[in-house]
Design a protein around this motif. Structure first.
Motif, short mmCIF file in Angstrom:
data_model
loop_
_atom_site.label_atom_id
_atom_site.label_comp_id
_atom_site.label_asym_id
_atom_site.label_seq_id
_atom_site.Cartn_x
_atom_site.Cartn_y
_atom_site.Cartn_z
N UNK A 1 5.26 11.01 -2.84
CA UNK A 1 5.07 11.69 -1.69
C UNK A 1 6.18 11.54 -0.60
N UNK A 2 6.16 12.71 0.15
CA UNK A 2 7.37 12.76 1.31
C UNK A 2 6.96 12.10 2.36
N UNK A 3 5.89 11.32 2.57
CA UNK A 3 5.32 10.90 3.77
C UNK A 3 6.43 9.62 4.20
N UNK A 4 6.55 9.71 5.49
CA UNK A 4 7.51 8.82 5.89
C UNK A 4 7.25 8.23 7.53
N UNK A 5 7.88 7.46 8.18
CA UNK A 5 7.53 7.03 9.33
C UNK A 5 6.21 6.92 9.80
N UNK B 1 0.93 -1.13 -0.04
CA UNK B 1 -0.14 0.49 -0.19
C UNK B 1 0.81 1.16 0.12
N UNK B 2 2.01 1.22 0.59
CA UNK B 2 2.73 2.41 0.75
C UNK B 2 3.41 2.65 -0.32
N UNK C 1 3.71 9.00 9.94
CA UNK C 1 2.82 9.56 8.98
C UNK C 1 2.50 8.59 7.85
N UNK C 2 3.34 7.73 7.43
CA UNK C 2 3.16 6.90 6.41
C UNK C 2 2.47 5.70 6.78
N UNK C 3 2.44 5.19 8.05
CA UNK C 3 1.74 4.22 8.57
C UNK C 3 0.17 4.69 8.92
N UNK C 4 0.08 5.78 9.29
CA UNK C 4 -1.18 6.29 9.60
C UNK C 4 -1.96 6.46 8.38
#
Length: 323
Positions: A125-129, A117-118, A131-134
């Motif tokens: 995108x710049x989502x990591x950590x 999914x990620x 924020x990515x899990x959420x």
């Protein structure tokens, strides 16, 4: 719906090269998709139906640029994406997504749900950590799956559950347009209804536009605003769902609808038995490609290809009977 189409195809064509034998140097061209002209409005579902091998999946993959068309245009918000390089296509990948027919083959069995999914989120995108899990948990919940399954693997799920995860992955980048390539054909009937209801709910919630490919006429009738009927790589009829099911004009559409089973005796149509099989797409018949099987064929049908003409209210058909 907006008067400006979100996506248009103009003369979209895809020919595949094949050889007559293992050692043959002669190539023949399989006309999988032949000059398809379609438009899809924003927040609309365009259904595509036809027999196996008629070019439905090739149409979806050519629109998504998963295969490069032989010729023609795919206009997404007015931009022709056919000539774009893979690098230039990256900006359009956010807005255009696809859900495939088999949920089992569309996932890497070595990747967890979280990884699958990620992957688009990590790429675009710049989502990591955290924020990515959420975001991954949020997507799963939108598709009707609990967030706790993030670290499980594809073999631990049923086909319906995997298709929900596939839909969650397709929603990751907030797309505007999704190609749904027979997303319910590999599922049980009860699960099919759940997936269709989910797709309709998500369309309303996120104002999505769908190209829905299927051979199941009852499913297409339920979900589609308009329907395109394909035969041997060509679109032979196009119209609203109501018109296609109540007033089909092309003999192939009439035969296709007559073959659909119905539990209501009043809705059953007289069966139309078509002689022979679908012609070889590498050697299509002259004139109208349907004329060898058509019960209403005229001499002109074997000589001149019919134009794709408008009848009324956006209803179009490629048939000499309407000329």
């Amino acid at each position: 719906m907006s008067a400006t189409p979100l996506l248009e195809t103009r003369g979209l064509t895809k020919h595949f090269a094949s050889r007559r034998g293992l050692l043959s140097r002669r190539r023949k061209w399989v006309r999988a998709l032949d000059r398809a002209d379609l438009s899809i409005n924003r927040r609309e579902t365009l259904g595509v139906v036809g027999e196996s091998g008629c070019g439905k999946t090739t149409l979806g993959r050519a629109i998504m640029r998963l295969i490069r068309p032989t010729s023609g245009q795919v206009l997404f918000e007015g931009q022709d994406i056919v000539p774009l390089s893979n690098r230039e296509m990256r900006r359009y990948r956010r807005d255009m997504q696809m859900v495939f027919q088999s949920p089992y083959s569309s996932f890497n069995p070595r990747f967890s749900v979280m990884s699958s999914i990620t992957e688009p989120l990590r790429t675009h995108t710049s989502l990591r950590g955290e924020a990515l899990v959420a975001r991954a948990r949020e997507l799963l919940e939108q598709a009707g799956m609990p967030g706790e399954i993030l670290y499980r693997y594809p073999h631990e799920f049923s086909g319906g559950q995997l298709q929900r995860i596939a839909i969650a992955r397709a929603l990751a980048l907030n797309p505007k347009f999704i190609v749904l390539d027979e997303p319910t054909s590999a599922l049980d009937v009860s699960v099919q209804a759940q997936i269709i209801n989910l797709l309709q709910k998500l369309q309303r919630e996120f104002e999505l536009t769908y190209l829905f490919i299927s051979h199941d006429l009852s499913v297409v009738q339920h979900i589609s605003d308009r329907i395109a009927v394909m035969y041997l790589g060509k679109v032979v009829e196009l119209g609203t769902t109501e018109i296609i099911f109540s007033e089909p004009q092309h003999p192939y559409t009439q035969a296709l609808l007559a073959s659909a089973p119905s539990l209501d005796p009043e809705l059953r149509r007289e069966r139309i038995i078509l002689p022979g099989g679908v012609p070889d797409p590498a050697n299509p018949p002259p004139g109208c490609s349907f004329h060898p099987r058509c019960p209403m064929a005229m001499p002109v049908c074997s000589q001149v290809e019919p134009a794709f003409i408008g009848i009324d209210n956006g209803h179009k058909v490629a048939c000499h009977l309407e000329s």
